[in-house]
Motif scaffolding. Sequence first.
Motif, PDB file in Angstrom:
ATOM      1  N   ASP A 115      45.004  33.458  36.111  1.00 16.30           N
ATOM      2  CA  ASP A 115      44.872  34.968  36.929  1.00 16.30           C
ATOM      3  C   ASP A 115      46.181  34.959  37.809  1.00 16.30           C
ATOM      4  O   ASP A 115      46.459  36.098  38.115  1.00 16.30           O
ATOM      5  N   SER A 116      46.933  33.853  37.878  1.00 18.13           N
ATOM      6  CA  SER A 116      47.971  34.037  38.921  1.00 18.13           C
ATOM      7  C   SER A 116      49.144  32.915  38.528  1.00 18.13           C
ATOM      8  O   SER A 116      49.234  31.967  37.794  1.00 18.13           O
ATOM      9  N   GLY A 165      44.435  30.042  46.342  1.00 20.92           N
ATOM     10  CA  GLY A 165      45.122  31.371  46.933  1.00 20.92           C
ATOM     11  C   GLY A 165      45.504  32.531  45.770  1.00 20.92           C
ATOM     12  O   GLY A 165      45.055  32.388  44.837  1.00 20.92           O
ATOM     13  N   ASP A 208      43.043  39.035  41.273  1.00 22.24           N
ATOM     14  CA  ASP A 208      44.381  38.584  40.229  1.00 22.24           C
ATOM     15  C   ASP A 208      44.047  38.704  39.010  1.00 22.24           C
ATOM     16  O   ASP A 208      44.684  39.262  38.147  1.00 22.24           O
ATOM     17  N   GLU A 253      38.663  34.623  42.180  1.00 26.96           N
ATOM     18  CA  GLU A 253      40.339  35.144  41.886  1.00 26.96           C
ATOM     19  C   GLU A 253      40.091  36.453  40.985  1.00 26.96           C
ATOM     20  O   GLU A 253      41.248  36.934  40.231  1.00 26.96           O
TER      21      GLU A 253
HETATM   22 MG    MG Z   1      44.993  31.745  41.076  1.00 25.78          MG
END
Ligand code: MG
Length: 302
Positions: free
Chosen positions: A66-67, A33, A95, A92
């Motif tokens: 990244d997230s 995601g 992000d 990703e």
């Molecule tokens: Mg991520």
Amino acid sequence: MTNGNTSDQYTFQNPVDRFPTITPPKQDQPEPGLDATLEPKTDRGEESYRGTGRLEGRKALITGADSGIGAAVAIAYAREGADVALAYLPEEEEDAREIVRLVEEAGRKAVALPGDVRDAEYCKQLVADAVEALGGLDILVNNAGKQVAVENLEDLSDEQLDDTFKTNIYAFFRITKAALPHLPAGSSIINTTSIQAYSPSPFLLDYASTKAAINNFTKGLSMQLAPKGIRVNAVAPGPFWTPLQVSDGQPKEALPEFGKDTALGRAGQPTELAPAYVFLASPESSYVIGETLNVNGGMPTP
Ligand code: MG
Ligand code: NAD
């Protein structure tokens, strides 16, 4: 920022409503995601985390940076004075760009190293590239993880079983092994485990098993490395609002209730985890070895 709460982590405030109780709409993202399209947005400390020089001059490699949780840790580490290498999946990039920007905005070096931690060769190369770009390494955060809910064991595919174990525990062994020759005395290794290590959800059998393995790996390895001056610890998050949850990490019907079963009555925001990772990385935790620090809004563990 979900609620405009820009007060930093040292401001006296009520933890019940430091962040709002969220009722996330049912939503679906393909794995992995993205924070960029998550609803509601998460708080990774962009506008609130205040550094006080606790990691001045340190060199950190963070997987899954990244997230979500890894991104909050990257922002905090940079504001505490560390240069950061960020590992994430190539999908990703969007992000990751944002977190690279925030690390650089803090005046620190950001090194982007995309790849797939299921790949043993990448695990080795990742460490080699991080060491070269940072000029060494003294913090390793093993945080990348795969979580996909499957209601019945009969429906758990061999492929998923393999992917979950490769991502969540094989990669921790491989990346740590590759990092060891580079880590000087004083270094810290921090592994992201989960409340699932103690209280497995019936629909997360593969994931929860890997999280129990991470706890065990952390405790065993910590004994092996303590005499060398390298500390190994873990952080066990409870329910934190991140893209993991909408890329099949939870059954869809559970999303609106996510985190409401904690004593605080709300899901955690990733920035609320960052101080635990800062503490375990910093020399102030010199006598903390093989510990799992639970950050879960009130879900008592053994
Ligand atoms: Mg991520
Ligand atoms: P997230 O989706 O933001 O982060 C997970 C990251 O793992 C992804 O960003 C991705 O970069 C990385 N990843 C996954 N598969 C990968 C692969 N094959 N190769 C390389 N990277 C890969 O979600 P998060 O919630 O911040 O998750 C971070 C860690 O926290 C995970 O280990 C997760 O199990 C753990 N955790 C999360 C929660 C929660 O409630 N969010 C609770 C307990 C533990």
